[in-house]
Write a protein that holds these residues in place. Structure first.
Motif, mmCIF file in Angstrom:
data_model
loop_
_atom_site.group_PDB
_atom_site.id
_atom_site.type_symbol
_atom_site.label_atom_id
_atom_site.label_comp_id
_atom_site.label_asym_id
_atom_site.label_seq_id
_atom_site.Cartn_x
_atom_site.Cartn_y
_atom_site.Cartn_z
ATOM 1 N N ALA A 171 34.334 36.443 42.358
ATOM 2 C CA ALA A 171 32.799 36.587 41.947
ATOM 3 C C ALA A 171 32.753 37.602 41.047
ATOM 4 O O ALA A 171 31.836 37.561 40.066
ATOM 5 C CB ALA A 171 32.012 36.579 43.078
ATOM 6 N N ASN A 172 33.409 38.663 41.307
ATOM 7 C CA ASN A 172 33.175 39.922 40.601
ATOM 8 C C ASN A 172 34.059 40.204 39.419
ATOM 9 O O ASN A 172 34.261 41.429 39.032
ATOM 10 C CB ASN A 172 32.951 41.420 41.513
ATOM 11 C CG ASN A 172 31.705 41.153 42.237
ATOM 12 O OD1 ASN A 172 30.793 41.703 41.943
ATOM 13 N ND2 ASN A 172 31.946 40.614 43.453
ATOM 14 N N ARG A 173 34.817 39.284 39.040
ATOM 15 C CA ARG A 173 36.018 39.297 38.095
ATOM 16 C C ARG A 173 35.570 40.373 36.823
ATOM 17 O O ARG A 173 36.148 40.991 36.417
ATOM 18 C CB ARG A 173 36.717 38.179 38.056
ATOM 19 C CG ARG A 173 37.718 38.354 36.910
ATOM 20 C CD ARG A 173 38.208 37.004 36.323
ATOM 21 N NE ARG A 173 38.817 36.070 37.344
ATOM 22 C CZ ARG A 173 40.208 35.971 37.778
ATOM 23 N NH1 ARG A 173 40.781 36.830 36.769
ATOM 24 N NH2 ARG A 173 40.583 35.642 38.666
ATOM 25 N N GLY A 368 45.805 35.502 56.990
ATOM 26 C CA GLY A 368 47.219 36.253 56.483
ATOM 27 C C GLY A 368 47.048 36.717 54.798
ATOM 28 O O GLY A 368 46.088 36.836 54.528
ATOM 29 N N GLY A 369 48.069 37.255 54.323
ATOM 30 C CA GLY A 369 48.390 37.616 53.110
ATOM 31 C C GLY A 369 49.611 37.372 52.678
ATOM 32 O O GLY A 369 50.729 37.257 53.275
ATOM 33 N N HIS A 370 49.531 37.690 51.102
ATOM 34 C CA HIS A 370 51.227 37.652 50.515
ATOM 35 C C HIS A 370 51.785 38.772 50.314
ATOM 36 O O HIS A 370 51.187 39.734 50.363
ATOM 37 C CB HIS A 370 50.839 36.857 49.038
ATOM 38 C CG HIS A 370 50.322 35.542 48.880
ATOM 39 N ND1 HIS A 370 51.219 34.612 48.822
ATOM 40 C CD2 HIS A 370 49.162 35.034 49.067
ATOM 41 C CE1 HIS A 370 50.685 33.301 48.932
ATOM 42 N NE2 HIS A 370 49.312 33.618 49.065
ATOM 43 N N PRO A 371 53.176 38.759 50.250
ATOM 44 C CA PRO A 371 53.844 40.081 50.007
ATOM 45 C C PRO A 371 53.371 40.625 48.684
ATOM 46 O O PRO A 371 53.217 39.835 47.871
ATOM 47 C CB PRO A 371 55.310 39.669 50.120
ATOM 48 C CG PRO A 371 55.433 38.110 50.096
ATOM 49 C CD PRO A 371 53.897 37.600 50.684
ATOM 50 N N PRO A 406 46.726 42.947 52.418
ATOM 51 C CA PRO A 406 46.163 41.532 51.704
ATOM 52 C C PRO A 406 45.678 41.940 50.342
ATOM 53 O O PRO A 406 46.066 41.041 49.650
ATOM 54 C CB PRO A 406 45.374 40.918 52.630
ATOM 55 C CG PRO A 406 45.592 41.515 54.034
ATOM 56 C CD PRO A 406 46.080 42.970 53.772
ATOM 57 N N VAL A 407 44.967 42.813 50.074
ATOM 58 C CA VAL A 407 44.309 42.931 49.009
ATOM 59 C C VAL A 407 45.523 43.347 47.664
ATOM 60 O O VAL A 407 45.178 43.198 46.474
ATOM 61 C CB VAL A 407 43.114 43.903 48.696
ATOM 62 C CG1 VAL A 407 43.813 45.469 48.778
ATOM 63 C CG2 VAL A 407 42.358 43.910 47.621
ATOM 64 N N GLU A 412 47.402 41.666 42.465
ATOM 65 C CA GLU A 412 48.135 40.874 41.349
ATOM 66 C C GLU A 412 48.098 39.680 40.919
ATOM 67 O O GLU A 412 48.225 39.352 39.909
ATOM 68 C CB GLU A 412 49.656 41.265 42.155
ATOM 69 C CG GLU A 412 50.136 42.548 42.393
ATOM 70 C CD GLU A 412 51.407 42.954 43.369
ATOM 71 O OE1 GLU A 412 51.720 41.699 43.741
ATOM 72 O OE2 GLU A 412 52.155 43.809 43.201
ATOM 73 N N ARG A 413 47.564 38.739 42.108
ATOM 74 C CA ARG A 413 47.581 37.344 41.987
ATOM 75 C C ARG A 413 46.279 36.957 41.163
ATOM 76 O O ARG A 413 46.091 36.002 40.306
ATOM 77 C CB ARG A 413 47.791 36.467 43.320
ATOM 78 C CG ARG A 413 49.169 36.595 43.532
ATOM 79 C CD ARG A 413 49.292 36.373 45.301
ATOM 80 N NE ARG A 413 48.883 34.926 45.218
ATOM 81 C CZ ARG A 413 49.857 34.068 45.506
ATOM 82 N NH1 ARG A 413 51.206 34.241 45.212
ATOM 83 N NH2 ARG A 413 49.414 32.769 45.534
ATOM 84 N N THR A 414 45.376 37.561 41.559
ATOM 85 C CA THR A 414 44.045 37.032 41.036
ATOM 86 C C THR A 414 43.555 37.700 39.828
ATOM 87 O O THR A 414 43.096 37.402 38.843
ATOM 88 C CB THR A 414 42.920 37.314 42.271
ATOM 89 O OG1 THR A 414 43.150 36.608 43.566
ATOM 90 C CG2 THR A 414 41.267 36.890 41.697
ATOM 91 N N LEU A 415 43.734 39.047 39.810
ATOM 92 C CA LEU A 415 43.270 40.020 38.665
ATOM 93 C C LEU A 415 44.353 40.394 37.755
ATOM 94 O O LEU A 415 43.961 40.943 36.723
ATOM 95 C CB LEU A 415 42.727 41.204 39.040
ATOM 96 C CG LEU A 415 41.414 41.245 40.423
ATOM 97 C CD1 LEU A 415 40.916 42.505 40.723
ATOM 98 C CD2 LEU A 415 40.157 40.633 39.368
ATOM 99 N N GLY A 416 45.489 39.881 38.034
ATOM 100 C CA GLY A 416 46.652 40.336 37.134
ATOM 101 C C GLY A 416 46.928 41.758 37.101
ATOM 102 O O GLY A 416 47.623 42.294 35.778
#
Length: 467
Positions: A171-173, A368-371, A406-407, A412-416
């Motif tokens: 939402a705050n990208r 959970g969260g990604h590595p 998790p963040v 990496e995945r959402t904000l690149g």
């Protein structure tokens, strides 16, 4: 400590040492336990405390931003024309304090013992958040500006899987444009050797609920005719791993990216004393997959562990019952490129497949969260390495840690954004356990490291960082 900041800033830090320590304690005294609903107001109070501190230091656009859960503290300072922009992430929430009887002092009454400060959150992660606050304060007070542009994102749900953060970031990208993110929620290597964490494991967290009858049964009257949920749960758990620790869930290892020989060699070169590690733990032996070293199992291999198990009578004396239900919480630490959603589905299907027929079994996904994996040669990583070397007096080592943030993967995945994991916790700080502590030398030198980090980053062009 090797001083690597200018004399004016050093004088400011010296003049405000007592005030800084009291401020640190004040933040720790707020029992911001995100997992317990009764502490929701404390989480908000911690967020408001941090926001007020940032405003006093001179940060812009400070707000306590709503998430649907515990708030995110956002602030920025964007006046370093032409310099890189960095998102700084820490979390202000903490773990529950039980078992309370094992604490040597009240967990939310921080005490200083020699060169240590004890209390819940002094290391994970209020101590690291606080040293960022003090670095910002010192820079703005002595120079009137920051060397780089900063965006602050301090959240309050990291210890409960950051359940609302992804949606907030999306939402705050528009106001989170940056060249990289810096996370201070990691620590040093064994022996308190300065370190940069380049790999973090992901997480899958689940709960198994086994139900039999509506109420507990008399074990004499019904024993031998009905399945016992506690026994059934024990059989399920026994079917999750073999004796060497290899996980028996079908497909669990399908997406695991094995270490290269170069990566294994880098781990072998770390100054790790396995005998001292075992002695520190007070165990008769270590455990895990026999084809991997202790450091490989600790940070670069996936895991499955029962985190809690309960059911039936647990009081003093005897009560002969067949419990109506039994439960377990289970977590899996994941490595590149395991997906927590796919792992949960495989875990759930396996549990249901091996569950005894005489009970009802439900498996719930608790988050959970990604590595995450960061290149060692990235310019921001190397800026952090130079900052650590200048302030702690030795080159850092590069490590993989078994924990999860998790963040990190979300940035990496959402904000690149590439992520630098620059943390200062001592390796045996007892995070999540009684008598959590922080090395005050790490804390103080960490402030200087952050100042030096921003000076190092200011010498880079945004194009060098991929921006």
């Amino acid at each position: 400590m090797t001083t690597a900041t200018d004399p004016l800033l050093e004088q400011f830090l010296a003049d405000h040492a007592a005030e800084r320590l009291e401020s640190y304690k004040e933040l720790v005294r707020i029992p911001s336990i995100s997992a317990l609903p009764e502490h929701a107001a404390d989480c908000r109070r911690a967020a408001e405390w941090i926001a007020a501190d940032l405003e006093r230091s001179g940060m812009d656009h400070v707000e306590v931003s709503e998430t649907g859960g515990h708030p995110v503290v956002y602030a920025d300072w964007l006046h370093a024309t032409g310099a890189p922009t960095v998102i700084v992430y820490c979390h202000y929430d903490v773990q529950p304090v039980d078992p309370l009887d094992l604490w040597t002092s009240p967990p939310f009454e921080p005490v200083v013992e020699g060169d240590r400060i004890l209390g819940r959150g002094v290391a994970d992660d209020k101590g690291q958040l606080h040293l960022h606050l003090r670095a910002i304060e010192a820079l703005l007070a002595t120079r009137g500006r920051l060397p780089v542009n900063l965006r602050i994102v301090f959240e309050g749900e990291e210890e409960s899987s950051s359940v609302h953060l992804d949606r907030w970031l999306e939402a705050n990208r528009g106001r989170l444009a940056a060249d990289f993110a810096l996370i201070s929620d990691t620590g040093f290597f064994d022996g308190n050797i300065p370190s940069i964490t380049v790999g973090l494991r992901g997480l899958m967290y689940a709960q198994i609920d086994v139900t039999g009858t509506a109420v507990d049964l008399h074990s004499g009257s019904y024993g031998g005719t009905v399945d016992n949920p506690a026994n059934a749960l024990a059989r399920i758990i026994a079917g999750l791993k073999d004796g060497d620790g290899r996980i028996l869930v079908p497909g669990f290892y399908d997406d695991v990216v094995e270490l290269t020989e170069e990566e294994r060699e880098r781990l072998r070169e770390l100054p790790f004393d396995e005998a001292a590690y075992l002695e520190h733990l007070g165990l008769p032996a270590l455990h895990g997959e026999p084809d991997y070293s202790t450091l490989e199992r600790r940070g670069a291999r996936p895991t499955l562990d029962v985190n809690g198990i309960w059911g039936g009578f647990q009081g003093e004396g005897a009560k002969t019952i067949i419990p109506a239900h039994a439960h377990a919480k289970v977590s899996c630490r994941l490595v590149t490129a395991q997906d927590p959603g796919r792992i949960f589905a495989a875990f759930r299907d396996h549990v249901l497949a091996i569950a005894p027929r005489g009970v009802r079994v439900e498996v719930r996904d608790l988050g959970g969260g990604h590595p995450s994996l960061t290149p060692i040669d990235h310019p921001a990583t190397q800026a952090a390495a130079r900052a650590l070397a200048a302030t702690f007096g030795r080159d850092p080592v590069y490590i993989r840690e078994g924990g999860s943030i998790p963040v990190c993967a979300t940035f990496e995945r959402t904000l690149g954004l590439p992520v630098v994991l620059l943390g200062f916790d001592p390796p045996d700080q007892r995070a999540h356990a009684p008598n959590e502590w922080m090395d005050l030398g790490n804390y103080e030198t960490g402030i200087r490291t952050i100042v030096r980090m921003w000076d190092e980053v200011a010498r880079l062009e945004p194009a060098d960082l991929g921006g």
